[in-house]
Structure formats: structure tokens, C-alpha cells
Design a protein around this motif. Sequence first.
Motif, PDB file in Angstrom:
ATOM      1  N   ILE A   1       9.470  14.901   3.621  1.00 53.43           N
ATOM      2  CA  ILE A   1       9.812  13.527   3.981  1.00 53.43           C
ATOM      3  C   ILE A   1      11.249  13.255   3.556  1.00 53.43           C
ATOM      4  O   ILE A   1      11.554  13.101   2.373  1.00 53.43           O
ATOM      5  N   VAL A   2      12.134  13.216   4.535  1.00 58.29           N
ATOM      6  CA  VAL A   2      13.570  13.066   4.297  1.00 58.29           C
ATOM      7  C   VAL A   2      14.108  12.022   5.274  1.00 58.29           C
ATOM      8  O   VAL A   2      13.849  12.093   6.472  1.00 58.29           O
ATOM      9  N   ILE A   3      14.869  11.066   4.732  1.00 57.50           N
ATOM     10  CA  ILE A   3      15.452  10.012   5.559  1.00 57.50           C
ATOM     11  C   ILE A   3      16.972  10.095   5.441  1.00 57.50           C
ATOM     12  O   ILE A   3      17.519   9.960   4.351  1.00 57.50           O
ATOM     13  N   SER A   4      17.639  10.290   6.538  1.00 54.29           N
ATOM     14  CA  SER A   4      19.098  10.387   6.577  1.00 54.29           C
ATOM     15  C   SER A   4      19.725   9.002   6.581  1.00 54.29           C
ATOM     16  O   SER A   4      19.199   8.078   7.201  1.00 54.29           O
TER      17      SER A   4
ATOM     18  N   ILE B   1      18.291  10.837  -4.048  1.00 54.13           N
ATOM     19  CA  ILE B   1      19.280  10.914  -2.972  1.00 54.13           C
ATOM     20  C   ILE B   1      20.040  12.220  -3.120  1.00 54.13           C
ATOM     21  O   ILE B   1      20.527  12.551  -4.200  1.00 54.13           O
ATOM     22  N   VAL B   2      20.100  12.961  -2.031  1.00 50.85           N
ATOM     23  CA  VAL B   2      20.769  14.258  -1.993  1.00 50.85           C
ATOM     24  C   VAL B   2      21.895  14.171  -0.977  1.00 50.85           C
ATOM     25  O   VAL B   2      21.715  13.625   0.115  1.00 50.85           O
ATOM     26  N   LYS B   3      23.055  14.719  -1.329  1.00 50.36           N
ATOM     27  CA  LYS B   3      24.184  14.751  -0.397  1.00 50.36           C
ATOM     28  C   LYS B   3      24.301  16.162   0.169  1.00 50.36           C
ATOM     29  O   LYS B   3      24.345  17.135  -0.575  1.00 50.36           O
TER      30      LYS B   3
ATOM     31  N   VAL C   1      15.208  11.630  -0.296  1.00 53.23           N
ATOM     32  CA  VAL C   1      14.111  12.589  -0.315  1.00 53.23           C
ATOM     33  C   VAL C   1      12.936  11.927  -1.042  1.00 53.23           C
ATOM     34  O   VAL C   1      13.071  11.500  -2.190  1.00 53.23           O
ATOM     35  N   ILE C   2      11.818  11.840  -0.359  1.00 47.68           N
ATOM     36  CA  ILE C   2      10.610  11.260  -0.930  1.00 47.68           C
ATOM     37  C   ILE C   2       9.658  12.407  -1.248  1.00 47.68           C
ATOM     38  O   ILE C   2       9.044  12.986  -0.346  1.00 47.68           O
ATOM     39  N   SER C   3       9.565  12.744  -2.538  1.00 45.06           N
ATOM     40  CA  SER C   3       8.678  13.837  -2.957  1.00 45.06           C
ATOM     41  C   SER C   3       7.254  13.314  -3.064  1.00 45.06           C
ATOM     42  O   SER C   3       7.035  12.188  -3.523  1.00 45.06           O
ATOM     43  N   VAL C   4       6.316  14.132  -2.646  1.00 44.62           N
ATOM     44  CA  VAL C   4       4.901  13.744  -2.637  1.00 44.62           C
ATOM     45  C   VAL C   4       4.053  14.794  -3.338  1.00 44.62           C
ATOM     46  O   VAL C   4       4.482  15.940  -3.522  1.00 44.62           O
ATOM     47  N   THR C   5       2.839  14.393  -3.739  1.00 42.84           N
ATOM     48  CA  THR C   5       1.962  15.287  -4.498  1.00 42.84           C
ATOM     49  C   THR C   5       1.546  16.519  -3.711  1.00 42.84           C
ATOM     50  O   THR C   5       1.508  17.606  -4.256  1.00 42.84           O
ATOM     51  N   ASN C   6       1.219  16.358  -2.435  1.00 39.79           N
ATOM     52  CA  ASN C   6       0.774  17.488  -1.629  1.00 39.79           C
ATOM     53  C   ASN C   6       1.568  17.538  -0.323  1.00 39.79           C
ATOM     54  O   ASN C   6       1.112  17.035   0.703  1.00 39.79           O
ATOM     55  N   PRO C   7       2.756  18.160  -0.354  1.00 43.42           N
ATOM     56  CA  PRO C   7       3.608  18.171   0.846  1.00 43.42           C
ATOM     57  C   PRO C   7       2.951  18.823   2.067  1.00 43.42           C
ATOM     58  O   PRO C   7       3.174  18.392   3.196  1.00 43.42           O
ATOM     59  N   GLN C   8       2.129  19.850   1.829  1.00 46.36           N
ATOM     60  CA  GLN C   8       1.495  20.550   2.957  1.00 46.36           C
ATOM     61  C   GLN C   8       0.571  19.630   3.755  1.00 46.36           C
ATOM     62  O   GLN C   8       0.453  19.774   4.968  1.00 46.36           O
ATOM     63  N   SER C   9      -0.067  18.666   3.083  1.00 45.64           N
ATOM     64  CA  SER C   9      -0.964  17.758   3.806  1.00 45.64           C
ATOM     65  C   SER C   9      -0.177  16.899   4.802  1.00 45.64           C
ATOM     66  O   SER C   9      -0.683  16.559   5.871  1.00 45.64           O
ATOM     67  N   PHE C  10       1.057  16.558   4.471  1.00 46.01           N
ATOM     68  CA  PHE C  10       1.882  15.780   5.390  1.00 46.01           C
ATOM     69  C   PHE C  10       2.338  16.638   6.568  1.00 46.01           C
ATOM     70  O   PHE C  10       2.426  16.147   7.689  1.00 46.01           O
TER      71      PHE C  10
ATOM     72  N   LYS D   1       0.810  -1.216   0.000  1.00 45.79           N
ATOM     73  CA  LYS D   1       0.000   0.000   0.000  1.00 45.79           C
ATOM     74  C   LYS D   1       0.845   1.269   0.000  1.00 45.79           C
ATOM     75  O   LYS D   1       0.395   2.327  -0.398  1.00 45.79           O
ATOM     76  N   GLY D   2       2.080   1.164   0.502  1.00 41.10           N
ATOM     77  CA  GLY D   2       2.952   2.328   0.572  1.00 41.10           C
ATOM     78  C   GLY D   2       4.034   2.165   1.618  1.00 41.10           C
ATOM     79  O   GLY D   2       4.500   1.063   1.881  1.00 41.10           O
ATOM     80  N   ILE D   3       4.385   3.275   2.222  1.00 49.30           N
ATOM     81  CA  ILE D   3       5.460   3.309   3.211  1.00 49.30           C
ATOM     82  C   ILE D   3       4.870   3.812   4.527  1.00 49.30           C
ATOM     83  O   ILE D   3       4.056   4.739   4.533  1.00 49.30           O
ATOM     84  N   HIS D   4       5.315   3.207   5.615  1.00 47.68           N
ATOM     85  CA  HIS D   4       4.975   3.729   6.945  1.00 47.68           C
ATOM     86  C   HIS D   4       6.282   4.183   7.586  1.00 47.68           C
ATOM     87  O   HIS D   4       7.137   3.371   7.933  1.00 47.68           O
ATOM     88  N   ASP D   5       6.437   5.502   7.718  1.00 43.77           N
ATOM     89  CA  ASP D   5       7.653   6.096   8.265  1.00 43.77           C
ATOM     90  C   ASP D   5       7.440   6.405   9.738  1.00 43.77           C
ATOM     91  O   ASP D   5       6.599   7.227  10.089  1.00 43.77           O
ATOM     92  N   ASN D   6       8.205   5.732  10.588  1.00 42.49           N
ATOM     93  CA  ASN D   6       8.152   5.976  12.026  1.00 42.49           C
ATOM     94  C   ASN D   6       9.577   6.024  12.593  1.00 42.49           C
ATOM     95  O   ASN D   6       9.825   5.592  13.703  1.00 42.49           O
ATOM     96  N   LEU D   7      10.508   6.530  11.790  1.00 41.89           N
ATOM     97  CA  LEU D   7      11.918   6.539  12.174  1.00 41.89           C
ATOM     98  C   LEU D   7      12.284   7.662  13.134  1.00 41.89           C
ATOM     99  O   LEU D   7      13.287   7.588  13.820  1.00 41.89           O
ATOM    100  N   SER D   8      11.483   8.699  13.167  1.00 44.83           N
ATOM    101  CA  SER D   8      11.872   9.910  13.867  1.00 44.83           C
ATOM    102  C   SER D   8      10.695  10.467  14.654  1.00 44.83           C
ATOM    103  O   SER D   8       9.550  10.095  14.423  1.00 44.83           O
ATOM    104  N   ILE D   9      10.974  11.394  15.550  1.00 44.91           N
ATOM    105  CA  ILE D   9       9.877  12.082  16.234  1.00 44.91           C
ATOM    106  C   ILE D   9       9.161  13.028  15.271  1.00 44.91           C
ATOM    107  O   ILE D   9       8.083  13.509  15.568  1.00 44.91           O
ATOM    108  N   PHE D  10       9.766  13.268  14.109  1.00 48.61           N
ATOM    109  CA  PHE D  10       9.168  14.134  13.103  1.00 48.61           C
ATOM    110  C   PHE D  10       8.628  13.360  11.901  1.00 48.61           C
ATOM    111  O   PHE D  10       8.375  13.919  10.852  1.00 48.61           O
ATOM    112  N   SER D  11       8.453  12.046  12.041  1.00 49.70           N
ATOM    113  CA  SER D  11       7.960  11.211  10.952  1.00 49.70           C
ATOM    114  C   SER D  11       6.502  11.520  10.650  1.00 49.70           C
ATOM    115  O   SER D  11       5.742  11.903  11.534  1.00 49.70           O
TER     116      SER D  11
END
Length: 178
Positions: A149-152, A107-109, A117-126, A83-93
Motif C-alpha cells: 500500500i503506497v500512495i504517491s 514517507i519515503v523519497k 507507505v502504509i505498512s500492514v500486519t499481513n501484506p499478502q492478504s492485501f 473504521k480505517g482507510i478506504h483506498d480507491n486512488l488507483s487501478i491497483f488500490s
Amino acid sequence: MTIPANRKRFPVVFVSGLLASVLLILLIIDTLKHFNDKGHADSILIGAYIGLTFWVVILTVIALLEYIKTTFSKQAVLIITDKGIHDNLSIFSVGDISWAEITDLRIVKLLRTDFLVISVTNPQSFIHRISKLKQRPLKSYLKKFGSPIVISQRRINYNLEDLKEILLNTKAGYINVS
């Protein structure tokens, strides 16, 4: 598939913040010992030190909370499903991200660290999904990376290039099934 958080990383930001806080408090105490009633320069300096100490302590507490979550919480993971991704890696997930919402993966350095960097259609909703206190870092990510949505690489115990390929292949499988 479950990608675990990196539980072995050293809390650099927390330790740095702790040291900076102690040094600033010592500076305030030293300045107060030599406080001069005739000059306003010391008052301005003490005010600046107190303000800086306040923000350093706030950032240090946030770094500590982040470190505690990623190190001790078994729920600090990235889960990839059909169905997708469930991000729970951070307090800001941001939690659940459906494949339909994902527009790009790159991937950005930055400062010798790789970020997925996971780009999404409506970033403000997240950004609006989480509490007001946690929105500021996501807004910063959006401004800096173009997505909230950024994962280090340091945050996970997995190669980012491999993770990106898995995500692209799983998303392609979702698109073919839909």
C-alpha cells in the motif's frame, strides 16, 4: 474525510510510452526495409524490437487506464473513517484497510517523489484481495517499499506530511476508543 485524486497531473508515463512505441515500430519498419536474407542478426534484432514493443505497449495501456481512472472517476479518492482507510486512488488500490491492520506510516523519497507507505500486519492478504492481473505491481511495491500500500504525492491533491499526521491522529483515536 475525503482526499481527492490529483486530476491535474500530466500523463507522463502514457505519453512517454506512446512515443517509445512509435519509435520502436519505426525501427522495426526500417529494419524490415533493409532485411538481409543472409544474416540472422537482423532476425534477432527484429525479434528483440517486437518483444520490446509488446511490453512498452502493455505498460502504455496500463498507464492510460490509470490516468483515465484518476482523472475522470469521481470514485478515485482516499477516504478516512473511524473504521480505517478506504483506498480507491488507483487501478491497483486495495480498498478497505482497518486501523487494526496498520502497523506503520512513513514517507519515503524515491526519484524525487514522496511516497506514503502504509505498512500492514499481513501484506499478502492485501495482495490476494485483488485480481491476479493487478497483483504484480503490489508485489513490486512490497519488495521495494516493504508494503503493498503506497500512495504517491503526485497521485493525491493533498500534502503527504499533513495526511500522515491525520492518519496517525485518527489511528491513535481508534486505539484509545478500542
